[in-house]
Design a protein around this motif. Structure first.
Motif, mmCIF file in Angstrom:
data_model
loop_
_atom_site.group_PDB
_atom_site.id
_atom_site.type_symbol
_atom_site.label_atom_id
_atom_site.label_comp_id
_atom_site.label_asym_id
_atom_site.label_seq_id
_atom_site.Cartn_x
_atom_site.Cartn_y
_atom_site.Cartn_z
ATOM 1 N N ALA A 114 0.831 -1.203 0.000
ATOM 2 C CA ALA A 114 0.000 0.000 0.000
ATOM 3 C C ALA A 114 0.869 1.258 0.000
ATOM 4 O O ALA A 114 1.733 1.423 0.864
ATOM 5 C CB ALA A 114 -0.925 -0.004 1.200
ATOM 6 N N GLU A 115 0.654 2.128 -0.972
ATOM 7 C CA GLU A 115 1.428 3.360 -1.057
ATOM 8 C C GLU A 115 0.978 4.368 0.003
ATOM 9 O O GLU A 115 1.771 5.204 0.440
ATOM 10 C CB GLU A 115 1.313 3.971 -2.455
ATOM 11 C CG GLU A 115 1.942 3.091 -3.538
ATOM 12 C CD GLU A 115 1.885 3.747 -4.902
ATOM 13 O OE1 GLU A 115 1.400 4.898 -4.998
ATOM 14 O OE2 GLU A 115 2.326 3.103 -5.875
ATOM 15 N N ASP A 116 -0.277 4.294 0.407
ATOM 16 C CA ASP A 116 -0.819 5.183 1.427
ATOM 17 C C ASP A 116 -1.163 4.334 2.649
ATOM 18 O O ASP A 116 -2.224 3.720 2.717
ATOM 19 C CB ASP A 116 -2.064 5.893 0.881
ATOM 20 C CG ASP A 116 -2.604 6.951 1.838
ATOM 21 O OD1 ASP A 116 -2.353 6.850 3.048
ATOM 22 O OD2 ASP A 116 -3.304 7.876 1.354
ATOM 23 N N ALA A 117 -0.247 4.311 3.625
ATOM 24 C CA ALA A 117 -0.435 3.446 4.794
ATOM 25 C C ALA A 117 -1.653 3.859 5.606
ATOM 26 O O ALA A 117 -2.385 3.000 6.124
ATOM 27 C CB ALA A 117 0.816 3.471 5.673
ATOM 28 N N GLU A 118 -1.880 5.148 5.731
ATOM 29 C CA GLU A 118 -3.033 5.617 6.499
ATOM 30 C C GLU A 118 -4.336 5.144 5.857
ATOM 31 O O GLU A 118 -5.265 4.708 6.545
ATOM 32 C CB GLU A 118 -3.017 7.144 6.593
ATOM 33 C CG GLU A 118 -1.841 7.720 7.367
ATOM 34 C CD GLU A 118 -1.992 7.601 8.863
ATOM 35 O OE1 GLU A 118 -3.054 7.120 9.325
ATOM 36 O OE2 GLU A 118 -1.051 7.986 9.592
ATOM 37 N N ALA A 119 -4.402 5.215 4.534
ATOM 38 C CA ALA A 119 -5.605 4.767 3.838
ATOM 39 C C ALA A 119 -5.798 3.264 3.998
ATOM 40 O O ALA A 119 -6.931 2.783 4.154
ATOM 41 C CB ALA A 119 -5.528 5.139 2.361
ATOM 42 N N GLU A 120 -4.694 2.509 3.965
ATOM 43 C CA GLU A 120 -4.796 1.060 4.144
ATOM 44 C C GLU A 120 -5.275 0.732 5.565
ATOM 45 O O GLU A 120 -6.072 -0.198 5.755
ATOM 46 C CB GLU A 120 -3.446 0.399 3.870
ATOM 47 C CG GLU A 120 -3.420 -1.110 4.049
ATOM 48 C CD GLU A 120 -4.312 -1.872 3.085
ATOM 49 O OE1 GLU A 120 -4.401 -3.105 3.227
ATOM 50 O OE2 GLU A 120 -4.943 -1.255 2.181
#
Length: 254
Positions: A114-120
């Motif tokens: 996941a490039e966006d850890a917060e979104a994941e």
């Protein structure tokens, strides 16, 4: 079993061997699954992915009495930045040891790419909100962590369900000690973890901890003060948690 006792609310069992420990834990998990399935059509389970879980996972995979088709599966942490096929990835570990061996209703993986850890984290938290955990099968790290809630980042009142975290040096060295990585520099610096409140929200916790490398953490968990300095001490506050130990991991207990 060599002996058993209760510390605060935590049941502790010490077994004659690592194999006996894993088999006993799996039998108890299986019985819990059976009881829950008399009450609800599906249940939700979270699993730890680590060599310490090999025996309990193997025993569960071999248990023909479990109706896996009625279980939604989750895991509790994942590195950030590994390749999708990296064998060290916890999703891949679980596929090899359980998720790919039995027919779960659903298998829900945290993405290591996941490039966006917060979104994941938000995505996985929403899944857990939709499928609240019934059972957690877990371990304890050498620094007392549960999942990747290392002492510097553990929060017993964490407002988040899932979060990105930096990995403690002791935690990263454990991954080398366990044979998962060849050297410390290969171990990722960050990961995604389910938080302490998420793990202990499950009504039933089964914590399996073998090996001499965990003896100090076990002693702190069972005999030390309760707090984030040893995140696993949260188990002593849970109404239905059981700790399974072998002769090596229990060696320092009084």
């Amino acid at each position: 079993m060599k002996r058993s006792f209760v510390k605060d609310s935590l049941r502790v069992g010490i077994y004659e061997s690592r194999a006996e420990m894993g088999a006993a834990a799996a039998a108890d998990v299986s019985a819990c699954i059976s009881a829950l399935m008399k009450e609800k059509p599906f249940i939700n389970m979270i699993f730890a992915a680590a060599p310490s879980q090999n025996e309990v996972l193997a025993s569960l995979a071999a248990d023909k009495s479990i109706c896996w088709e009625r279980i939604n599966a989750f895991h509790m942490d994942e590195y950030i930045g590994l390749d999708r096929d990296a064998p060290q990835g916890f999703g891949n570990f679980m596929k090899e040891h359980l998720f790919g061996l039995v027919p779960f209703a659903t298998v829900n993986l945290i993405s290591c790419e996941a490039e966006d850890a917060e979104a994941e984290c938000k995505r996985y938290a929403s899944l857990l909100a939709a499928f609240p955990p019934d059972i957690v099968v877990m371990g304890i790290g050498e620094n007392g962590h549960i999942a990747f809630n290392d002492p510097p980042v553990a929060d017993f009142k964490d407002p988040l369900a899932v979060k990105p975290v930096p990995l403690d040096p002791v935690c990263r060295q454990q991954q080398v000690n366990d044979g998962c990585f060849a050297r410390l520099d290969d171990v990722p610096l960050t990961a995604i973890t389910l938080t302490v409140p998420t793990l202990v929200s499950a009504p039933h916790l089964f914590c399996v901890v073998p090996a001499s490398t965990k003896a100090e953490a076990v002693k702190k968990t069972v005999e030390g003060s309760i707090g984030e300095h040893c995140p696993a001490t949260a188990l002593r506050l849970h109404p239905d948690a059981t700790l399974y130990l072998d002769p090596d991991s229990s060696a320092l207990l009084g």
